[in-house]
Design an enzyme around this catalytic site. Structure first.
Site, mmCIF file in Angstrom:
data_model
loop_
_atom_site.group_PDB
_atom_site.id
_atom_site.type_symbol
_atom_site.label_atom_id
_atom_site.label_comp_id
_atom_site.label_asym_id
_atom_site.label_seq_id
_atom_site.Cartn_x
_atom_site.Cartn_y
_atom_site.Cartn_z
ATOM 1 N N SER A 35 -9.511 1.491 3.402
ATOM 2 C CA SER A 35 -8.812 2.280 2.396
ATOM 3 C C SER A 35 -7.754 1.487 1.610
ATOM 4 O O SER A 35 -7.123 2.026 0.706
ATOM 5 C CB SER A 35 -8.117 3.460 3.082
ATOM 6 O OG SER A 35 -7.170 2.992 4.045
ATOM 7 N N LYS A 66 0.845 -1.201 0.000
ATOM 8 C CA LYS A 66 0.000 0.000 0.000
ATOM 9 C C LYS A 66 0.876 1.245 0.000
ATOM 10 O O LYS A 66 1.915 1.282 0.670
ATOM 11 C CB LYS A 66 -0.907 -0.034 1.233
ATOM 12 C CG LYS A 66 -1.976 1.053 1.292
ATOM 13 C CD LYS A 66 -2.854 0.838 2.516
ATOM 14 C CE LYS A 66 -3.938 1.886 2.640
ATOM 15 N NZ LYS A 66 -4.791 1.651 3.837
ATOM 16 N N SER A 92 -9.482 -0.900 7.647
ATOM 17 C CA SER A 92 -9.054 -0.631 6.270
ATOM 18 C C SER A 92 -8.431 -1.812 5.542
ATOM 19 O O SER A 92 -8.230 -1.748 4.332
ATOM 20 C CB SER A 92 -8.064 0.545 6.251
ATOM 21 O OG SER A 92 -8.748 1.758 6.420
#
EC number: 6.3.5.7
Length: 528
Positions: free
Chosen positions: A171, A76, A195
């Site tokens: 996210s 990420k 997330s």
């Protein structure tokens, strides 16, 4: 080979059935074919191929570094990566190249993993849809799956338009899409309020949030220091355990990591006995907003444990109704503090205004942050004002302790693992998702997940079955603090019972023939 698990591909590499370079090239090819998903912000092709070449030499010399050697992974884009742009999907950090690796990234590289690239997210990880970053929204691979499209054809009201694609959740949506679309075998996400687990549920993956303090946060660009945890996204529980084994452990650069001996690697038994377990069902999680399909699967999952001799017990987490408000106050307060470092003076975006330092500072933050980030900063600063501090921040900290104690009391009552929904429903279309603002959506989507972060507990989302629309639904298991191995053992047993089906990507059938050859059918135990 692309449709296999990390564990299976690792065995194939060791047996010489495929080389790291061949595997890397297959994944890079698939990344290009699935560019429309917008899963990656940066594809580190040269870096990955060089790492594959080094891995190949080790295999030839009989010096493999372990199960992750030669395995393609993604990270990420809020983890620092030396020499590779790290943006947090924000104009504030666009073009920023860190001089160091996050500890978890370095640990993956030390084990020989191949870094395919940096994945998309909501700006600074503030969101639950992966729709609010500067690089655009991430598309859920299940939008293009055979299972979903066949269900849509059967629906007379379906328009069957390509514009009606689904969100990944967030996210860490880019990481989830990357694993779900077979472009890598594992990906790092971050988990502050769900997330990692939220997109795992929407993309048919295992999403694991370790106990707070088990895995280093050093190099993870902070959102909420007291809740942030690196998360793991994989296609099965065993793969998550392998990655956890590489990441877990103390770090002198992160004082919150525990220094007690940790059993590594996290080996999970192939056969687990759940008959002596007590599974807790929090009654406060049975809310009106929960979809009937998720409610039904949750109930059938509990029945499945009971049929194997486990005790299933309804428990109470009495402060649950306060948790989302408490989380909002604490989250935005820490966000306001953490975002103060982005001032245009040290690194990142800097406005050209030269009138004064104050003017430059204000303009830099106005240009660098989107409305969502600025809104959370404003909320946090409000809660931290001298006249509000006691009434909001301090009270929220007290409520957080009560929420954490609820979990302690549940586990002290004899419960081994809690079983809950992960999300209210399956993934929704993007056009439907954006009808509501980021804050409202986040409050809805984090309802079952954020309390775990406030309590510092381990949790994992496991894909259970496909909905009537042909979309994944996940359930969440929550364990005692630092009982991550026990939690994953229970999750693995459950995973074996439900036999969640592989995604069938119509556009990628040639590349994913292994998936079709090994395709599993949804378990009758939960769908009948």
């Amino acid at each position: 080979m692309l449709g296999r698990t990390l564990q299976e591909v690792s065995a194939a590499l060791k047996q010489g059935q495929i080389t790291p370079t061949e595997l890397c090239q297959k994944c890079l090819s698939l990344i290009k074919k699935t560019k429309f998903l917008n899963a990656y912000i940066t594809v580190s092709e040269e870096v990955a191929l060089k790492q594959a070449e080094e891995s190949e030499k080790r295999y030839k010399n009989g010096q493999s570094l372990g199960d992750l050697d030669g395995i393609p992974v993604a990270v990420k884009d809020n983890f620092s990566t030396s020499g590779i742009e790290t943006t947090c999907a924000s104009n504030m950090l666009k073009g920023y190249i860190p001089p160091y690796n996050a500890t978890v990234v370095q640990k993956l590289l030390d084990q020989g993993a191949l870094l395919m690239g940096k994945t998309n997210l909501d700006e600074f990880a503030m969101g639950s849809g992966s729709t609010d970053g500067i690089f655009g929204p991430v598309k859920n691979p299940w939008s293009y799956s055979k299972q979903y499209r066949e269900k849509r054809k059967q629906n007379p009201h379906s328009k069957n338009e390509d514009s009606d694609w689904l969100i990944t959740g967030g996210s860490s949506g880019g990481s989830a899409a990357a694993v779900s679309a077979f472009t890598c075998y594992a990906a790092l996400g971050s988990d502050t309020g769900g997330s990692t687990r939220n997109p795992a549920a929407h993309c048919g993956l295992v999403g694991f949030k370790p106990s707070y303090g088990l895995v280093s946060r050093h190099g993870l660009i902070p959102l909420v220091n007291s809740m942030d945890v690196p998360g793991i996204l994989t296609r099965c529980v065993d793969d998550a355990a392998i990655v956890l084994g590489a990441l877990a452990g103390p770090d002198p650069k992160d004082s919150t990591t525990v220094h007690d001996p940790i059993n590594k690697p996290f080996m999970l038994p192939s056969l687990a006995d759940v008959s002596k377990l007590c599974i807790g069902i929090p009654k406060e999680y049975l809310i009106p907003e929960l979809s009937s399909e998720v409610r039904s699967l949750w109930s059938k999952a509990a029945d499945l444990f009971e049929s194997e001799g486990a005790k299933v017990l309804e428990v109470s987490l009495p402060h649950t109704s306060y948790s989302i408000v408490c989380y909002h106050v604490l989250c935005t307060s820490e966000v306001a503090s953490n975002m103060a470092r982005f001032d245009g003076l040290q690194y990142g975006h800097r406005c050209d205004i030269n009138v004064s330092t104050e003017a430059m500072y204000a303009a830099t933050r106005r240009e660098g942050f989107n409305d969502v980030v600025r809104g959370r900063i404003l909320s946090g600063n409000f809660f931290l004002l001298k006249e509000n501090y006691e009434n909001y921040f301090v009270k929220a900290q007290k409520v957080r302790r009560l929420i954490a104690n609820d979990f302690v009391n549940a586990f002290n009552s004899g419960v081994d693992v809690l079983l809950t929904p992960t999300t209210l429903s399956e993934a929704v279309p993007y056009l439907e998702f954006i009808k509501e603002d980021n804050r409202t959506r986040s409050a809805q989507d984090d309802i079952f997940t954020q309390a775990v972060n406030m309590a510092g507990l381990p949790a994992v989302s496991i894909p259970v079955a496909l909905s009537n629309q042909g979309l994944p639904i996940g359930l969440q298991f929550i364990g005692r603090a630092f009982c991550d191995q026990q939690l994953l053992t229970v999750a693995k047993w459950f995973e074996k019972q439900v036999q969640f089906p592989f995604i069938q990507l119509q556009e990628l059938m040639d590349d994913c023939s292994a998936v079709l050859e090994n395709e599993k059918s949804a378990s009758v135990s939960l769908k009948q």
